[in-house]
Design an enzyme around this catalytic site. Structure first.
Site, PDB file in Angstrom:
ATOM      1  CG  HIS A   1      -5.653  -8.565   0.687  1.00  0.00           C
ATOM      2  ND1 HIS A   1      -5.917  -8.743  -0.659  1.00  0.00           N
ATOM      3  CD2 HIS A   1      -5.568  -7.222   0.863  1.00  0.00           C
ATOM      4  CE1 HIS A   1      -6.008  -7.567  -1.256  1.00  0.00           C
ATOM      5  NE2 HIS A   1      -5.803  -6.634  -0.356  1.00  0.00           N
TER       6      HIS A   1
ATOM      7  NE  ARG B   1      -2.618  -3.081  -1.936  1.00  0.00           N
ATOM      8  CZ  ARG B   1      -2.215  -4.006  -1.076  1.00  0.00           C
ATOM      9  NH1 ARG B   1      -0.909  -4.192  -0.873  1.00  0.00           N
ATOM     10  NH2 ARG B   1      -3.087  -4.750  -0.412  1.00  0.00           N
TER      11      ARG B   1
ATOM     12  CG  HIS C   1      -4.180   1.451  -3.531  1.00  0.00           C
ATOM     13  ND1 HIS C   1      -4.693   0.206  -3.783  1.00  0.00           N
ATOM     14  CD2 HIS C   1      -4.170   1.567  -2.182  1.00  0.00           C
ATOM     15  CE1 HIS C   1      -4.993  -0.402  -2.651  1.00  0.00           C
ATOM     16  NE2 HIS C   1      -4.671   0.395  -1.665  1.00  0.00           N
TER      17      HIS C   1
ATOM     18  CE1 TYR D   1      -2.809 -20.993   5.485  1.00  0.00           C
ATOM     19  CE2 TYR D   1      -3.439 -19.442   3.772  1.00  0.00           C
ATOM     20  CZ  TYR D   1      -3.394 -20.730   4.259  1.00  0.00           C
ATOM     21  OH  TYR D   1      -3.925 -21.756   3.515  1.00  0.00           O
TER      22      TYR D   1
ATOM     23  CE  LYS E   1       9.956  -1.332  13.929  1.00  0.00           C
ATOM     24  NZ  LYS E   1      10.534  -0.921  12.624  1.00  0.00           N
TER      25      LYS E   1
ATOM     26  NE  ARG F   1      -3.655  -2.373   2.491  1.00  0.00           N
ATOM     27  CZ  ARG F   1      -3.354  -3.572   2.959  1.00  0.00           C
ATOM     28  NH1 ARG F   1      -2.139  -3.795   3.483  1.00  0.00           N
ATOM     29  NH2 ARG F   1      -4.222  -4.558   2.909  1.00  0.00           N
TER      30      ARG F   1
END
Length: 359
Positions: A313, A289, A286, A323, A218, A196
């Protein structure tokens, strides 16, 4: 009627299949049907069905109707046929394919999370059926009966370039961009990392793990509030090393022109795109992506969960658990290098086209 003893010997000496064929032939004779003629008719029907299966007609449509289309359009259509349609209905006689059967195929695509691809598959199938009607191979287009059956297309909030040829042109334009090295690098890494825009601008040097060749972001900096790993391709590593000689003593990888204590302005990449001729209706920061998501799935055929996880995501396993950041990391490392190589290939191909047009 065979004598009893002969009938017994026939049943003993010949396998069940032969006896069944004998019984069928007897039934046909009793119905005034010549078994030899019937067999010949069945063979003709089978040959006709093979010649009129979906794949055969689709390839005929491709060669006839797309002969004057661009190479990128032809490549995309052929990939759609081979990846999404042929494995499921390729060998089916085209006149036997029903709306529910086609819908079941499209639902499989939807369930991968690529609704737009499902719509494009429906459109491509519909064009093949339309061609089959025009050439007398069927009298119905089941795609027309599925209007409103699929989930709505994803709303496009950010314009994005998603065709290979146009992406090649974008890569060439980015190389020729005459802005500062920091902004030019931000453009390149926007394409290579597809983070992003805010996540990219706020990247810090202490998040770069040089030994593992990855960036470890982070959790508090991510939209999902989960830590994220970005594998660094060899192309991205080269850009980072060159950047480090310029900004490595500071906090941010992309510092603001107003001072090293602030990250690059949120409008820097957007303004660079506009300078290159890409307005907000064509390509946005953007949009890198969406560009990656579309081409990694449709052109490079990577698994959706790997792509989604690399996009940061939230992806859940079959038990509904999200996950962790290292899931499928080995596969994502390979995918990110392949993505960087693919962008280079598109750029070189476009440069070749430009040179050819100048001759």
């Amino acid at each position: 009627m065979l004598p009893t003893i002969l009938r017994y010997d026939f049943d003993r000496q010949f396998p069940k299949e032969a006896r069944e064929k004998r019984d069928v032939a007897r039934k046909q004779l009793s119905d005034n049907i010549d078994p030899g003629v019937y067999k010949a008719q069945q063979k003709i029907a089978a040959t006709s069905a093979a010649e009129n299966d979906f794949e055969t007609i689709a390839m005929e449509w491709y060669n006839v109707q797309l002969s004057d289309k661009s190479e990128s359009h032809k490549s995309r259509s052929l990939r759609m046929l081979r990846k999404e349609l042929f494995p499921h209905i390729g060998r089916r006689p085209i006149s036997d394919i029903s709306p529910p059967e086609l819908l079941m195929l499209l639902r499989r695509i939807e369930n991968r999370g690529v609704v737009d691809t499902a719509h494009r598959a429906k459109q491509t199938a519909g064009q093949v059926f339309k061609y089959a009607i025009a050439t007398g191979r069927t009298n119905r287009n089941p795609a027309n009966d599925l209007t409103g059956a699929l989930r709505p297309k994803n709303k496009t909030h950010y314009a994005a370039i998603t065709t290979p040829k146009d992406v090649g042109k974008l890569m060439v334009a980015m190389d020729a961009f005459s802005g500062t090295y920091i902004v030019r690098s931000a453009l390149k890494l926007s394409a290579l990392f597809f983070l992003r825009p805010g996540e990219l601008r706020h990247l810090e040097w202490d998040e770069v793990n040089w030994d593992e060749k990855r960036i470890e972001i982070k959790a508090e900096k991510m939209k999902t509030r989960q830590p994220h790993i970005v594998p660094v391709s060899s192309q991205a590593e080269k850009t980072l090393l060159q950047l480090h000689s310029l900004t490595g003593r500071g906090h941010y990888i992309f510092p603001s022109q107003r001072g090293n204590s602030r990250p690059l302005s949120e409008n820097s990449v957007r303004v660079a795109l506009r300078t290159m001729g890409y307005d907000n209706n064509t390509m946005t920061p953007h949009g890198f992506r969406a560009m990656a998501r579309t081409l990694l799935d449709e052109e490079l055929s990577y698994r959706i969960e790997w792509i989604e996880q690399q996009l940061a995501h939230e992806v859940k396993d079959v038990n509904g658990r999200a996950y962790n950041r290292t899931k499928h990391l080995k596969q994502r490392v390979e995918m990110m290098q392949k993505w960087a190589d693919y962008l280079d290939m598109l750029k070189v191909k476009e440069q070749g086209c430009v040179l050819s047009s100048m001759d």
